[in-house]
Enzyme design. Structure first.
Site, PDB file in Angstrom:
ATOM      1  CG  HIS A 123       4.115   3.934  16.969  1.00 31.57           C
ATOM      2  ND1 HIS A 123       3.101   3.060  17.238  1.00 31.57           N
ATOM      3  CD2 HIS A 123       3.821   4.489  15.769  1.00 31.57           C
ATOM      4  CE1 HIS A 123       2.214   3.089  16.243  1.00 31.57           C
ATOM      5  NE2 HIS A 123       2.635   3.957  15.344  1.00 31.57           N
ATOM      6  CD  GLU A 138       3.653   0.846  19.848  1.00 29.74           C
ATOM      7  OE1 GLU A 138       3.028   1.920  19.888  1.00 29.74           O
ATOM      8  OE2 GLU A 138       4.094   0.353  18.794  1.00 29.74           O
ATOM      9  N   GLY A 158       0.851  -1.189   0.000  1.00 31.37           N
ATOM     10  CA  GLY A 158       0.000   0.000   0.000  1.00 31.37           C
ATOM     11  C   GLY A 158       0.887   1.238   0.000  1.00 31.37           C
ATOM     12  CB  THR A 185       7.908   0.981   9.972  1.00 30.74           C
ATOM     13  OG1 THR A 185       7.635   0.471   8.657  1.00 30.74           O
ATOM     14  CG2 THR A 185       9.392   1.190  10.149  1.00 30.74           C
ATOM     15  CB  ALA A 186       3.379  -2.501   9.903  1.00 32.08           C
ATOM     16  NE  ARG A 187      -1.025   0.726  14.215  1.00 24.07           N
ATOM     17  CZ  ARG A 187      -0.580   1.799  13.550  1.00 24.07           C
ATOM     18  NH1 ARG A 187       0.676   1.868  13.168  1.00 24.07           N
ATOM     19  NH2 ARG A 187      -1.405   2.798  13.272  1.00 24.07           N
TER      20      ARG A 187
HETATM   21  O1  LIG Z   1      -0.262   6.835  10.983  1.00 25.90           O
HETATM   22  C1  LIG Z   1      -0.128   5.779  11.630  1.00 25.90           C
HETATM   23  O2  LIG Z   1      -0.689   4.719  11.331  1.00 25.90           O
HETATM   24  C2  LIG Z   1       0.736   5.777  12.804  1.00 25.90           C
HETATM   25  O3  LIG Z   1       1.144   4.730  13.241  1.00 25.90           O
HETATM   26  C3  LIG Z   1       0.998   7.040  13.508  1.00 25.90           C
HETATM   27  O4  LIG Z   1       0.457   6.910  14.788  1.00 25.90           O
HETATM   28  P1  LIG Z   1       0.098   8.210  15.661  1.00 25.90           P
HETATM   29  O5  LIG Z   1      -1.047   8.882  14.966  1.00 25.90           O
HETATM   30  O6  LIG Z   1       1.320   9.088  15.646  1.00 25.90           O
HETATM   31  O7  LIG Z   1      -0.225   7.664  17.009  1.00 25.90           O
END
Ligand SMILES: O=C(O)C(=O)COP(=O)(O)O
Length: 309
Positions: free
Chosen positions: A284, A259, A150, A228-230
């Site tokens: 994050h 987290e 994506g 860097t996703a979840r």
């Molecule tokens: O945009 C995203 O999906 C993020 O992970 C950013 O998270 P945040 O809005 O900074 O808590």
């Protein structure tokens, strides 16, 4: 009734300005609590959020006038999407605003891992000058396996294009996407060819704990692993096991299964994560730069202007 938006998180003031220009009344209350939000949400047409708390059924039940949720960011995992859809509450988000941030952060984590930046820096500060154990790897010639093509996966692929790497990508829900930056392949090809695995899928019921012992077992070569996703997509203990047995050469993690402290400090895997010289952690912040702060609000305001109420 006038159109009103409640902003519950820290958003660049540009969003508020643009919303006012579009004829909305705006209450910008970044410190508002969940309880306070629930008490007033009935007065609003829209709510603008990041990830402070879940936007769920309980909130929707108290929000008869709510027509949209504006997510200042990419991930929608803190919003009950199905429940919103049932009530015809529209969702807008702004992945275009932080895709560059995430793509660059993933590159940063990868280069840092491959060159032992964190470990080498720590050693020197502790009086250790070890060249041999800090020799790195080059990106050139490596195969980078991207899961999820994506906004974020594509941004990462695009930013890799100067590194003379072979970029392959798998996306369960998108096909026919091969472009100048990545070649679409099957999961089998990812597993067979990748020297690097980078996750760019959303957190859903399907992806939760997807990267577990079994998933990692099948990779043919030792890999560098980037998330860097979840965090909840990954079983951290499985990653640590693979680091111990050499199947993962290093892990760059901007997101974690749990987290924030104190909860993070209480996780059974946290000590091993902390001690590992082969792990780089960031809190994050991949998508949260000084630049994306503004871009996210610009994109969100643009999408707000296109919403039909
Ligand atoms: O945009 C995203 O999906 C993020 O992970 C950013 O998270 P945040 O809005 O900074 O808590």
């Amino acid at each position: 009734m006038s159109k009103k938006i409640l902003i519950i998180d820290d958003l660049h003031p540009m969003f508020k300005e643009q919303a006012i220009a579009l004829g909305f009344e705006v209450d910008d209350l970044p410190l508002i609590t969940r309880a306070e939000t629930l008490a007033v949400i009935k007065n609003y047409t829209g709510i603008a959020v990041r990830t402070k708390f879940r936007i769920d059924k309980e909130l929707f039940d108290l929000a008869p006038n709510l027509k949209f949720v504006a997510r200042a960011g990419a991930g929608l995992d803190n919003i009950d999407e199905a429940d919103a859809a049932e009530r015809n509450i529209q969702l807008i988000n702004a992945p275009e605003g932080n895709r560059d941030a995430v793509g660059e952060h993933a590159i940063g984590l990868l280069l840092s891992l491959m060159n032992n930046f964190r470990k080498a820096d720590t050693e020197i500060r502790n009086g250790i000058w070890d060249r041999e154990d800090n020799r790195g790897y080059e990106l050139k010639g490596k195969t980078i396996g991207i899961i999820g093509y994506g906004f974020m996966g594509r941004s990462f692929a695009k930013k890799l294009s100067g590194f003379e790497v072979n970029v392959i990508a798998y996306d369960k829900y998108k096909t026919g996407f091969s472009d100048a930056y990545a070649r679409e392949v099957s999961m089998e090809e990812i597993v067979k060819q990748s020297d690097v695995l980078s996750l760019h899928v959303p957190l859903t019921k399907e992806t939760k704990q997807m990267v577990n012992e079994e998933y990692l077992y099948h990779f043919k070569k030792p890999i560098f692993f980037i998330n860097t996703a979840r965090g909840e997509i990954v079983n951290t203990s499985a990653v640590l096991d693979k680091i111990k047995n050499g199947k993962i050469l290093g892990a760059g993690l901007d997101v974690l299964e749990t987290e924030k402290f104190p909860a993070l400090g209480e996780q059974p895997w946290f000590d091993d994560l902390k001690k590992s010289g082969k792990v780089i952690l960031t809190p994050h912040v991949g998508g949260w730069t000084f630049d994306s702060y503004r871009k996210i609000s610009e994109v969100l305001a643009q999408k707000l202007s296109e919403i039909k109420l």
